[in-house]
Design an enzyme around this catalytic site. Structure first.
Site, PDB file in Angstrom:
ATOM      1  N   GLY A 165       0.791  -1.231   0.000  1.00  0.00           N
ATOM      2  CA  GLY A 165       0.000   0.000   0.000  1.00  0.00           C
ATOM      3  C   GLY A 165       0.822   1.279   0.000  1.00  0.00           C
ATOM      4  N   ARG A 292       8.228 -13.063   3.281  1.00  0.00           N
ATOM      5  CA  ARG A 292       8.503 -13.235   4.717  1.00  0.00           C
ATOM      6  C   ARG A 292       7.389 -14.067   5.341  1.00  0.00           C
ATOM      7  NH1 ARG A 292       5.837  -8.277   4.069  1.00  0.00           N
ATOM      8  NH2 ARG A 292       3.808  -8.333   5.096  1.00  0.00           N
TER       9      ARG A 292
HETATM   10  C1  MV4 Z   1      -5.192  -2.436  -5.549  1.00  0.00           C
HETATM   11  C2  MV4 Z   1      -6.504  -2.060  -5.188  1.00  0.00           C
HETATM   12  C3  MV4 Z   1      -7.422  -1.889  -6.181  1.00  0.00           C
HETATM   13  N1  MV4 Z   1      -7.052  -2.064  -7.470  1.00  0.00           N
HETATM   14  N2  MV4 Z   1      -4.888  -2.602  -6.841  1.00  0.00           N
HETATM   15  C4  MV4 Z   1      -3.211  -2.080  -1.244  1.00  0.00           C
HETATM   16  C5  MV4 Z   1      -2.094  -2.872  -0.666  1.00  0.00           C
HETATM   17  C6  MV4 Z   1      -1.354  -3.445  -1.795  1.00  0.00           C
HETATM   18  N3  MV4 Z   1      -0.865  -4.748  -1.482  1.00  0.00           N
HETATM   19  C7  MV4 Z   1      -2.326  -3.457  -2.914  1.00  0.00           C
HETATM   20  N4  MV4 Z   1      -3.448  -2.641  -2.511  1.00  0.00           N
HETATM   21  C8  MV4 Z   1      -4.488  -2.439  -3.340  1.00  0.00           C
HETATM   22  N5  MV4 Z   1      -4.231  -2.624  -4.651  1.00  0.00           N
HETATM   23  C9  MV4 Z   1      -5.808  -2.399  -7.772  1.00  0.00           C
HETATM   24  N6  MV4 Z   1      -5.485  -2.545  -9.040  1.00  0.00           N
HETATM   25  C10 MV4 Z   1      -6.786  -1.891  -3.839  1.00  0.00           C
HETATM   26  C11 MV4 Z   1      -5.779  -2.055  -2.914  1.00  0.00           C
HETATM   27  C12 MV4 Z   1      -6.154  -1.808  -1.572  1.00  0.00           C
HETATM   28  C13 MV4 Z   1      -6.089  -2.801  -0.617  1.00  0.00           C
HETATM   29  C14 MV4 Z   1      -5.626  -4.071  -0.919  1.00  0.00           C
HETATM   30  C15 MV4 Z   1      -5.545  -5.024   0.055  1.00  0.00           C
HETATM   31  C16 MV4 Z   1      -5.935  -4.725   1.350  1.00  0.00           C
HETATM   32  C17 MV4 Z   1      -6.376  -3.468   1.651  1.00  0.00           C
HETATM   33  C18 MV4 Z   1      -6.454  -2.491   0.674  1.00  0.00           C
HETATM   34  C19 MV4 Z   1      -6.932  -1.239   1.021  1.00  0.00           C
HETATM   35  C20 MV4 Z   1      -6.993  -0.276   0.077  1.00  0.00           C
HETATM   36  C21 MV4 Z   1      -6.602  -0.556  -1.213  1.00  0.00           C
END
Ligand code: MV4
Length: 445
Positions: A165, A292
């Protein structure tokens, strides 16, 4: 097996690793900062060495101090836990150069998967679904604008060197895209010293589902099913569970096999978590790999019955899996609540201080992973997570009931904790009915 290892971490995960070593008959060297000098878990280690002041940069992130402690105490390996140096490629390389086994993946796999653009290419190569987006990192502004329009708004701008994030921006039109692009680049440059970014279609209201994978040195790769980590706030997970309550068996199998294909292609060894987004229609898309062991590993341990920390150490020592994929079953439901020293009334500001009253939860189906106790002082220098309550039951409904019972038993005073916040979530109708996504906490609390 190793005769002695060093644990380059603190708090509950340091204690968790000591416990695994006790059961394996491996001696332990704990390191600690001045702020942690009175931590009782240090007494469980065979040796404990002070590596610096409270400040992380001078202690838990101080590579020369940790490496020299490893040399002096004559350990064969270092377990980095999570956070701190766990995903630091430089540290893993230095361990190798010093003849110390880094209990984690090979440096090459860390490099490959640490680059989120390369990880996307790897997924594509192994026919794992990725979020529609740019082929690689993006060029100048006009090229980026064309690409954003081709993908279609909303689009997400992500740092190639990012993850978890950090360095992410959403844009809904050309205008916000242009400003988000320069902001994302600047943020990526400042945080990672690398301003390369890539684009993805923004998936609206997804669930966050991740697959636990372990690989031994012989190239045997096994998955331990998935965790649903959608209950989070500002990219900080609050509650995790296994299995994901909305996955059909067919999709679960596809998801887990997809994770294995990526790990195989990366020539990975040891524990990995492959992260996916699950959209409203239950389509899954690969997003990144964490190289990890993760905070939430206990839910997987409870539903599968395997000790993942012990296997991390066994794998690093060269032991082959003595079981196969068919032997790994998941039964029942496990839920973990992270207990943070934070004040929900003050926008979850961290809440350090001394605990004068402490009553831990227990009883059937309750596991408590923590290093705290009555009299312990929560330092402002570290992450606010002070305990994890993990429950295991036959059904999700029963697991929620047990978790609520355990959290009501749990007394930590006078500091503020996320216990009431977790209780509110567990009682929410939408949580109970599985009608949640990664935006649930921000929308409802
Ligand atoms: C995203 C998404 C929506 N669309 N990618 C946030 C953490 C990172 N690992 C990837 N994340 C996100 N990627 C696309 N194309 C929304 C998130 C995201 C999210 C993902 C997992 C857990 C919490 C989140 C909170 C906000 C946004």
């Amino acid at each position: 097996m190793f005769s002695r290892i060093l644990i380059a971490n603190r708090g509950e995960i340091a204690l968790r690793i000591i416990r695994a070593c006790q059961e394996l008959g491996v001696q332990t060297v704990a390191v600690y900062s001045e702020a942690d000098k009175d931590a009782p878990y240090l007494k469980l280690a065979d040796e404990a060495v002070c590596i610096g002041p409270a400040n992380c940069a001078e202690s838990y992130l101080n590579i020369p101090h940790i490496i020299s402690t490893a040399e002096i105490t004559d350990v064969e390996a270092i377990h980095p836990g999570y956070g701190f140096l766990a995903e630091n490629i430089n540290f893993a390389q230095i361990c190798e150069d010093c003849g110390l086994t880094f209990i984690g993946p090979p440096v090459e796999a860390m490099k490959l998967l640490g680059d989120k653009v390369e990880a996307r290419k790897l997924a594509q190569k192994t026919e794992v679904p990725i979020v529609p987006g740019s082929e690689g990192t993006i060029g100048d502004e006009s090229e980026a604008l064309k690409l954003a329009n081709k993908i279609g708004y909303p689009v997400m701008i992500k740092a190639a060197a990012g993850g978890g994030g950090r360095g992410m921006r959403v844009a809904h039109n050309d205008m916000s895209f242009v400003s988000s692009l320069s902001a994302a680049r600047a943020e990526a440059e400042a945080a990672f010293g690398d301003n390369s970014v890539y684009l993805e279609k923004y998936i609206v209201e997804p669930r966050h589902v991740e697959v636990q994978v372990m690989a031994d040195q012989e190239g045997n790769i096994l998955h331990f099913y998935e965790r649903d980590c959608s209950i989070q706030r500002r990219h900080q997970k609050m509650i995790e569970e296994s299995p994901c309550p909305v996955l059909k068996e067919r999709t679960r199998e596809e998801l887990c096999n997809a994770a294995i294909r990526i790990i195989k292609e990366a020539k990975y060894v040891n524990a990995a978590t492959v992260e996916f987004l699950l959209d409203k229609d239950k389509n899954f898309y690969f997003i990144e790999v964490n190289t990890r062991i993760q905070v939430e590993h206990p839910v997987t341990e409870l539903v599968t019955g395997y000790d993942l920390i012990k296997w991390q150490i066994e794998i690093a020592a060269g032991r082959k899996f003595d079981f196969n994929q068919r032997d790994i079953k998941h039964t029942g439901v496990a839920i973990e609540c992270r207990i943070n020293a934070e004040d929900p009334a003050k926008d979850f500001a961290s809440c350090p201080g001394t605990i004068t009253r402490y009553i831990p939860p227990g009883g059937p189906g309750v596991r408590l992973d923590t290093h705290i106790h009555q009299g312990w002082t929560v330092s402002k220098s570290y992450d606010s997570m002070i305990a994890k309550v993990i429950v295991y039951q036959k059904s999700r409904e029963e697991a929620i009931t047990t978790m609520k019972r355990a959290l009501r038993e749990f007394v930590i005073e006078p500091i503020k904790t996320t216990i009431p916040a977790c209780l509110n979530i567990l009682s929410h109708n939408l949580y109970i009915k599985n009608k949640i996504d990664t935006g649930f906490v921000e929308r409802n609390f």
